[in-house]
Design a protein around this motif. Structure first.
Motif, PDB file in Angstrom:
ATOM      1  N   ILE B 124       0.865  -1.178   0.000  1.00 52.45           N
ATOM      2  CA  ILE B 124       0.000   0.000   0.000  1.00 52.45           C
ATOM      3  C   ILE B 124       0.899   1.224   0.000  1.00 52.45           C
ATOM      4  CG2 ILE B 124      -1.771   1.264   1.226  1.00 52.45           C
ATOM      5  CD1 ILE B 124      -2.685  -1.338   2.426  1.00 52.45           C
ATOM      6  N   CYS B 125       0.790   2.002  -1.061  1.00 46.83           N
ATOM      7  CA  CYS B 125       1.689   3.141  -1.231  1.00 46.83           C
ATOM      8  C   CYS B 125       1.508   4.142  -0.084  1.00 46.83           C
ATOM      9  CB  CYS B 125       1.376   3.797  -2.567  1.00 46.83           C
ATOM     10  SG  CYS B 125       2.434   5.158  -2.977  1.00 46.83           S
ATOM     11  N   PRO B 126       2.607   4.528   0.577  1.00 44.00           N
ATOM     12  CA  PRO B 126       2.482   5.481   1.677  1.00 44.00           C
ATOM     13  C   PRO B 126       2.033   6.861   1.203  1.00 44.00           C
ATOM     14  CG  PRO B 126       4.667   4.511   1.599  1.00 44.00           C
ATOM     15  CD  PRO B 126       3.974   4.115   0.348  1.00 44.00           C
ATOM     16  N   HIS B 127       1.973   7.058  -0.100  1.00 47.06           N
ATOM     17  CA  HIS B 127       1.494   8.351  -0.591  1.00 47.06           C
ATOM     18  C   HIS B 127      -0.027   8.413  -0.426  1.00 47.06           C
ATOM     19  CE1 HIS B 127       0.559  11.211  -4.093  1.00 47.06           C
ATOM     20  NE2 HIS B 127       0.961  11.935  -3.081  1.00 47.06           N
ATOM     21  N   LEU B 128      -0.780   7.903  -1.394  1.00 44.34           N
ATOM     22  CA  LEU B 128      -2.229   7.989  -1.274  1.00 44.34           C
ATOM     23  C   LEU B 128      -2.918   6.634  -1.419  1.00 44.34           C
ATOM     24  CD1 LEU B 128      -2.868  11.356  -3.142  1.00 44.34           C
ATOM     25  CD2 LEU B 128      -2.936  10.956  -0.710  1.00 44.34           C
ATOM     26  N   GLY B 129      -2.192   5.577  -1.116  1.00 39.75           N
ATOM     27  CA  GLY B 129      -2.881   4.318  -0.924  1.00 39.75           C
ATOM     28  C   GLY B 129      -3.105   3.417  -2.127  1.00 39.75           C
ATOM     29  N   CYS B 130      -2.503   3.711  -3.268  1.00 42.54           N
ATOM     30  CA  CYS B 130      -2.597   2.747  -4.363  1.00 42.54           C
ATOM     31  C   CYS B 130      -1.702   1.547  -4.044  1.00 42.54           C
ATOM     32  CB  CYS B 130      -2.152   3.380  -5.678  1.00 42.54           C
ATOM     33  SG  CYS B 130      -3.282   4.651  -6.242  1.00 42.54           S
ATOM     34  N   ILE B 131      -1.770   0.537  -4.893  1.00 44.68           N
ATOM     35  CA  ILE B 131      -0.914  -0.629  -4.702  1.00 44.68           C
ATOM     36  C   ILE B 131       0.264  -0.495  -5.651  1.00 44.68           C
ATOM     37  CG2 ILE B 131      -0.807  -3.135  -4.796  1.00 44.68           C
ATOM     38  CD1 ILE B 131      -2.681  -2.038  -2.708  1.00 44.68           C
ATOM     39  N   ALA B 160       7.534   0.653  -7.730  1.00 47.36           N
ATOM     40  CA  ALA B 160       7.029   1.877  -8.335  1.00 47.36           C
ATOM     41  C   ALA B 160       5.516   1.898  -8.311  1.00 47.36           C
ATOM     42  CB  ALA B 160       7.518   2.004  -9.772  1.00 47.36           C
ATOM     43  N   CYS B 161       4.948   3.066  -8.055  1.00 49.53           N
ATOM     44  CA  CYS B 161       3.500   3.189  -7.890  1.00 49.53           C
ATOM     45  C   CYS B 161       2.868   3.782  -9.142  1.00 49.53           C
ATOM     46  CB  CYS B 161       3.196   4.060  -6.685  1.00 49.53           C
ATOM     47  SG  CYS B 161       1.434   4.214  -6.398  1.00 49.53           S
ATOM     48  N   PRO B 162       1.837   3.126  -9.684  1.00 54.36           N
ATOM     49  CA  PRO B 162       1.197   3.611 -10.912  1.00 54.36           C
ATOM     50  C   PRO B 162       0.458   4.936 -10.730  1.00 54.36           C
ATOM     51  CG  PRO B 162       0.510   1.377 -10.378  1.00 54.36           C
ATOM     52  CD  PRO B 162       1.227   1.903  -9.189  1.00 54.36           C
ATOM     53  N   CYS B 163       0.096   5.285  -9.510  1.00 57.60           N
ATOM     54  CA  CYS B 163      -0.803   6.419  -9.347  1.00 57.60           C
ATOM     55  C   CYS B 163      -0.087   7.745  -9.538  1.00 57.60           C
ATOM     56  CB  CYS B 163      -1.503   6.362  -7.994  1.00 57.60           C
ATOM     57  SG  CYS B 163      -2.888   5.216  -8.040  1.00 57.60           S
ATOM     58  N   HIS B 164       0.926   8.006  -8.727  1.00 59.85           N
ATOM     59  CA  HIS B 164       1.615   9.290  -8.872  1.00 59.85           C
ATOM     60  C   HIS B 164       3.121   9.105  -8.978  1.00 59.85           C
ATOM     61  CE1 HIS B 164      -2.038   9.598  -6.360  1.00 59.85           C
ATOM     62  NE2 HIS B 164      -2.370  10.436  -7.293  1.00 59.85           N
ATOM     63  N   PHE B 165       3.514   7.911  -9.344  1.00 58.00           N
ATOM     64  CA  PHE B 165       4.909   7.622  -9.677  1.00 58.00           C
ATOM     65  C   PHE B 165       5.876   7.813  -8.511  1.00 58.00           C
ATOM     66  CE2 PHE B 165       3.658   9.201 -14.154  1.00 58.00           C
ATOM     67  CZ  PHE B 165       2.919   8.064 -14.346  1.00 58.00           C
ATOM     68  N   SER B 166       5.475   7.404  -7.324  1.00 60.56           N
ATOM     69  CA  SER B 166       6.447   7.327  -6.246  1.00 60.56           C
ATOM     70  C   SER B 166       7.283   6.078  -6.487  1.00 60.56           C
ATOM     71  CB  SER B 166       5.759   7.227  -4.892  1.00 60.56           C
ATOM     72  OG  SER B 166       5.250   8.475  -4.531  1.00 60.56           O
ATOM     73  N   ILE B 167       8.598   6.201  -6.276  1.00 57.23           N
ATOM     74  CA  ILE B 167       9.485   5.071  -6.544  1.00 57.23           C
ATOM     75  C   ILE B 167      10.293   4.774  -5.287  1.00 57.23           C
ATOM     76  CG2 ILE B 167      11.373   4.273  -8.017  1.00 57.23           C
ATOM     77  CD1 ILE B 167      10.077   6.124 -10.166  1.00 57.23           C
TER      78      ILE B 167
HETATM   79  S1  FES Z   1      -0.512   6.555  -4.343  1.00 52.36           S
HETATM   80 FE1  FES Z   1       1.420   5.794  -4.893  1.00 52.36          FE
HETATM   81  S2  FES Z   1       2.344   7.551  -5.662  1.00 52.36           S
HETATM   82 FE2  FES Z   1       0.431   8.340  -5.050  1.00 52.36          FE
END
Ligand code: FES
Lengths: 387, 224
Positions: B124-131, B160-167
């Motif tokens: 679970i991405c620590p940014h906004l919760g995508c996988i 890498a996160c598909p939502c906002h590209f956190s790596i």
């Molecule tokens: S939720 Fe993963 S980068 Fe925003």
């Protein structure tokens, strides 16, 4: 205290009298198509409400049933596709019309006295329409909807990180309230369904009360235009019915994942900003929108006579288009872009500020040259120009 | 605005009225958030899920460096459901690193006692919760996730996160899983785990993110 309240009440009464939400009779320029937007807002809203109620006959608001039921509506039920198309494209049209009208009011200076209240209501309705949009497309329970909802509902949790206030647990509580549970699931779908329906129904009752008490016209648009809109929406639904996408999968976020078109720009901005900012920036934007009638206090309505606010509006349009384009091209080098964007913003705003100063100085010089004009006898506010 | 005596007195009487109103109404917030105690709404105690020990995979699945597998850890929250609780999924990834590290992050969460070359992250991405995904070839990260090009020492498998590209870099020095690009404010969250023979046993997960809905909640019969 009393006097302030009385003043406020008077202000409110006066603006309410001149409220111009749908019929556009207060700024009537019937020759200009930009001035039927008010009527179109009401028309598309009604299309959305009626088609929505018809969709409710078949829609199943469960995580396991929602997607199938929409498939069922679209492909099995006679004329289901046209109802769904009217609902989807009617909603898009509603948001388009509100947006265009907001820009028209902004660039034509119609938010100035006595249009403040009209502007504020319109702006708030854009926000509510966008909330209806998110809650509405989550009802499809497809991938796009699922992840958009997850992202949006994670934003409030960052309110717990606001410095100085400390962690009150408020952010997580907000998230929980909308999620209807600890995680995105059936509870979320049910609550979104309720919000999606509730916003429109409550507002429709308020609007009807307004019509009843003021005897304004609901729809100041010719029958021909109404038919044209309906046929157009049905035609668009026929040639290009919105794709349902894939069933929500809670273990896989698709790449790339997009939101509805009116959120694309915001989505791109979220990539560039620290998440707490991303939660606060839209609030600031809404705050600016609501307060702009009181920030821009001159009587001028021509864009070139209020350069600063004109440039701010222009920048908003350009960023909206630019960010939407960037996200559709899937470009976002987070380590590279933000300084450029900040730089451009600061330079442009500073230039606008200088322009405003220069303009005011020139005005003052001209005013001084043309003899001591009695105060208050300046030229009457010009009619809004068709822009 | 004139503040005379009457005004002040009026304002003062308003305080208890408003206070009483809030006091009367606040329990009703529990209609929206029923798992709170009567006066506990908006308090700091987070809803802590219970997980317990769960075997999520085998060490032998991770034979070579950068081998990985996905798994799901199930937690339970106290809820007003017929079972009195609600399950939620935390998707995770297990990775074999090329060298041993201390699996402790800069928030101080200890994922494993001692040194380990197996690490377990919550996806679970620590940014906004995508996988987010485990991407074994960093070129793919550059191609698909916004054009980020990792510096030389990080040109290995990344997350890498598909939502906002956190790596995230699973091998980041002194803070495995740290974010190396993108808007995330922190590194990937950890699982706490132990290794018993060939079994990898998860005993807990770092709290904070919003979990995924319960198994079956959003079941996807037509997975791509
Ligand atoms: S939720 Fe993963 S980068 Fe925003």
């Amino acid at each position: 205290m009393e006097a302030v309240l009385a003043n406020l009440r008077e202000w409110f009464q006066d603006r309410k009298q001149r409220l111009d939400l749908w019929d556009e009779t207060q700024t009537a320029r019937q020759d200009n198509p930009l001035y039927i937007l008010g009527g179109l807002v009401w028309l598309s809203w009604m299309i959305v409400i009626v088609s929505g109620i018809v969709l409710m006959l078949w829609y199943i608001p469960t995580t396991t049933g929602a997607y199938r039921s929409i498939e069922h509506i679209t492909y099995d039920i006679p004329f289901g596709w046209v109802v769904r198309g009217l609902h989807k494209y009617g909603g898009d049209m509603l948001i388009t019309c509100i947006t265009l009208r907001i820009y028209r009011m902004y660039f034509a200076g119609e938010y100035k006295k006595p249009g403040e209240l009209t502007w504020m209501i319109l702006f708030a309705s854009l926000v509510l329409a966008m909330i209806s949009g998110v809650t509405g497309y989550t009802l499809e329970w497809n991938q796009r909807a699922f992840w958009a909802a997850k992202v949006i509902l994670t934003v409030p949790t960052y309110y717990d990180d606001i410095p100085l206030i400390g962690n009150l647990g408020l952010g997580h509580a907000i998230a929980y309230i909308f999620l209807g549970g600890p995680a995105l699931g059936q509870g979320t779908l049910t609550r979104f369904y309720s919000i999606h329906f509730g916003i429109s129904i409550v507002l429709a009752i308020v609007a009807e009360t307004f019509f009843y008490r003021t005897r304004r016209r609901r729809l100041n648009v010719s029958a021909f235009a109404i038919v044209l809109v309906l046929v157009f929406l049905a035609f668009v639904s026929f040639i290009n019915l919105p794709d349902l996408g894939q069933w929500a999968n809670n273990n896989r976020t698709p790449l790339p994942v997009l939101s509805d078109w009116y959120f694309l720009a915001l989505y791109q901005v979220v990539k560039y900003m620290p998440p707490l900012w991303a939660g606060v920036a839209p609030a600031l934007l809404i705050g600016y929108g609501m307060l702009v009638p009181f920030l821009d206090r001159t009587k001028e309505t021509l864009p070139t006579r209020r350069p600063f606010f004109f440039v701010v509006g222009l920048l908003a349009v350009i960023y909206w288009i630019g960010f939407s384009a960037l996200i559709m091209l899937n470009i976002a080098v987070i380590s590279r872009d933000p300084p450029y964007i900040w730089g451009i913003t600061v330079v442009v705003l500073f230039a606008a500020f200088l322009w405003e100063l220069a303009y005011r100085r020139r005005q003052a010089r001209r005013g001084a040259a043309s003899a001591p004009a009695p105060a208050g006898a300046s030229r009457p506010a010009p009619r809004p120009a068709a822009s | 605005m004139k503040l005379d005596r009457r005004g002040v007195l009026k304002a003062l009487t308003a305080i208890p009225v408003v206070g009483a109103l809030i006091a009367v109404l606040s329990p009703f917030f529990r209609f929206l958030k029923p798992n709170d105690k009567p006066w506990g709404i908006f308090t700091i105690t987070p809803d802590l899920p219970q997980g317990g020990a769960q075997v999520v995979g085998k060490v032998s699945q991770l034979a070579k460096p950068w081998d990985s597998f996905y798994f799901t850890y199930v937690q339970r929250f106290v809820q007003y459901t017929p079972e009195g609780q609600e399950a939620s999924n935390v998707p995770g990834v297990a990775i074999r690193l090329p060298k041993k590290v201390r699996f402790v992050n800069s928030e101080g969460y200890v994922g494993f006692d001692g040194e380990t070359d197996i690490v377990l992250f919550s996806r679970i991405c620590p940014h906004l919760g995508c996988i987010y995904n485990y991407v074994s070839d960093w070129h793919e990260v550059s191609a698909g996730y916004g054009g980020f090009r990792p510096p030389g020492f990080e040109q290995h498998a990344l997350m890498a996160c598909p939502c906002h590209f956190s790596i995230y870099d699973p091998e980041y020095p002194d803070n495995p899983g740290n974010v190396i690009s993108g808007p995330a404010p922190r590194g990937a969250r950890y699982f706490r785990f132990e290794i018993h023979g060939d079994d990898i046993v998860v005993t807990g997960a770092e709290v904070g993110a919003i979990a995924q809905c319960a198994p079956g909640g959003a079941a996807s019969p037509r997975e791509a």
